[in-house]
Design a protein around this motif. Structure first.
Motif, short mmCIF file in Angstrom:
data_model
loop_
_atom_site.label_atom_id
_atom_site.label_comp_id
_atom_site.label_asym_id
_atom_site.label_seq_id
_atom_site.Cartn_x
_atom_site.Cartn_y
_atom_site.Cartn_z
N THR A 1 8.50 -0.89 -4.46
CA THR A 1 8.80 -2.28 -4.85
C THR A 1 9.10 -2.34 -6.34
O THR A 1 9.69 -3.30 -6.81
N LYS A 2 8.69 -1.32 -7.07
CA LYS A 2 9.01 -1.22 -8.49
C LYS A 2 10.26 -0.36 -8.64
O LYS A 2 10.64 0.37 -7.73
N ILE A 3 10.86 -0.44 -9.81
CA ILE A 3 11.99 0.45 -10.10
C ILE A 3 11.40 1.69 -10.77
O ILE A 3 11.08 1.67 -11.96
N LEU A 4 11.24 2.74 -9.99
CA LEU A 4 10.73 4.01 -10.48
C LEU A 4 11.83 5.05 -10.31
O LEU A 4 12.32 5.27 -9.21
N ILE A 5 12.22 5.66 -11.41
CA ILE A 5 13.32 6.61 -11.39
C ILE A 5 12.80 7.98 -11.80
O ILE A 5 12.14 8.13 -12.83
N GLY B 1 6.80 12.71 -12.65
CA GLY B 1 7.47 12.42 -13.92
C GLY B 1 8.39 11.22 -13.90
O GLY B 1 9.24 11.07 -14.79
N ALA B 2 8.24 10.34 -12.92
CA ALA B 2 9.10 9.17 -12.82
C ALA B 2 8.89 8.23 -14.01
O ALA B 2 7.81 8.19 -14.62
N ILE B 3 9.92 7.45 -14.28
CA ILE B 3 9.91 6.45 -15.34
C ILE B 3 10.06 5.09 -14.68
O ILE B 3 10.93 4.90 -13.83
N GLU B 4 9.22 4.14 -15.09
CA GLU B 4 9.34 2.78 -14.56
C GLU B 4 10.30 1.98 -15.45
O GLU B 4 10.21 2.00 -16.66
N VAL B 5 11.20 1.27 -14.79
CA VAL B 5 12.17 0.42 -15.46
C VAL B 5 12.00 -0.99 -14.91
O VAL B 5 11.68 -1.17 -13.75
N ALA C 1 0.84 -1.21 0.00
CA ALA C 1 0.00 0.00 0.00
C ALA C 1 0.88 1.26 0.00
O ALA C 1 0.60 2.22 -0.73
N VAL C 2 1.94 1.25 0.79
CA VAL C 2 2.87 2.38 0.81
C VAL C 2 3.53 2.53 -0.56
O VAL C 2 3.66 3.65 -1.09
N ALA C 3 3.94 1.40 -1.14
CA ALA C 3 4.58 1.44 -2.46
C ALA C 3 3.63 2.02 -3.51
O ALA C 3 4.05 2.82 -4.35
N LYS C 4 2.37 1.64 -3.45
CA LYS C 4 1.38 2.15 -4.40
C LYS C 4 1.20 3.66 -4.24
O LYS C 4 1.14 4.41 -5.22
N ARG C 5 1.13 4.12 -2.98
CA ARG C 5 1.01 5.55 -2.71
C ARG C 5 2.25 6.29 -3.24
O ARG C 5 2.14 7.32 -3.91
N ASN C 6 3.43 5.73 -2.98
CA ASN C 6 4.67 6.34 -3.46
C ASN C 6 4.75 6.31 -4.99
O ASN C 6 5.25 7.25 -5.61
N GLU C 7 4.24 5.23 -5.58
CA GLU C 7 4.24 5.12 -7.04
C GLU C 7 3.40 6.24 -7.66
O GLU C 7 3.84 6.89 -8.62
N ARG C 8 2.22 6.48 -7.10
CA ARG C 8 1.36 7.56 -7.62
C ARG C 8 2.08 8.90 -7.52
O ARG C 8 2.05 9.71 -8.45
N TRP C 9 2.73 9.15 -6.39
CA TRP C 9 3.46 10.40 -6.21
C TRP C 9 4.61 10.51 -7.22
O TRP C 9 4.77 11.54 -7.88
#
Length: 175
Positions: free
Chosen positions: A99-103, A34-38, A21-29
């Motif tokens: 948990t994802k690679i978001l840069i 402008g983050a890119i998922e790798v 849940a924290v990861a999902k919240r951070n992912e949205r932010w």
């Protein structure tokens, strides 16, 4: 199956769900910034591996119902230490943890907390947990199998993460 196993298993599963849940919240932010998922191609396999780990642990403990090892308290102490270090990693990265690679292109790499001394402390912690948690309950098959699967996963994930960090952030200057 011991009461200790049930307590630890339930707490760890709840902890992982909260982390997701924290990861999902951070992912949205991050995506909003402008983050890119790798590495999305391997992410589903990582999720499957971690889910299978918990299923394997539960099944092995239920089937074999082995007693706790003589040194169970040491293993439990190591596992609990890993939980403290896990929280330290998450809190050190703050909104950048995922948990994802978001840069986030152009971002300054976070080099605080355990990241001051090691590039990927969370991977060390996860690897330790994947060994210690099954050994705590004499689930040797789960410990061996997921140690190998995790090494394979990290051999894909860490290079992908390092490459993206080098290309999109100040990673080369910081490390």
């Amino acid at each position: 199956m011991s009461g200790l196993f049930l307590i630890v298993f339930i707490i760890v599963v709840i902890q992982r769900l909260v982390e997701l849940a924290v990861a999902k919240r951070n992912e949205r932010w991050m995506l909003g910034q402008g983050a890119i998922e790798v590495g999305s191609a391997h992410y589903k396999w990582m999720v499957l591996m971690h889910t299978a780990f918990f299923v394997s642990l539960l099944v092995e403990v239920l089937i074999f119902n082995r007693p706790l090892p003589a040194f169970w308290s040491i293993l439990l102490a190591i596992f609990l230490l890993m939980q403290v270090l896990r929280v330290w990693c998450l809190s050190s990265l703050g909104k950048f943890w995922n948990t994802k690679i978001l840069i986030l292109p152009g971002a300054n790499v976070q080099k605080k907390g355990p990241y001051r001394w090691i590039r990927h402390p969370n991977y060390v912690i996860v690897t330790t947990e994947l060994i210690v948690l099954p050994l705590l309950f004499n689930a040797y098959i789960t410990a061996g199998l997921f140690f190998i699967l995790n090494l394979w996963m990290l051999s894909v994930r860490i290079p992908a993460e390092e490459r993206a960090l080098r290309e999109l952030t100040d990673y080369n200057e910081v490390f």
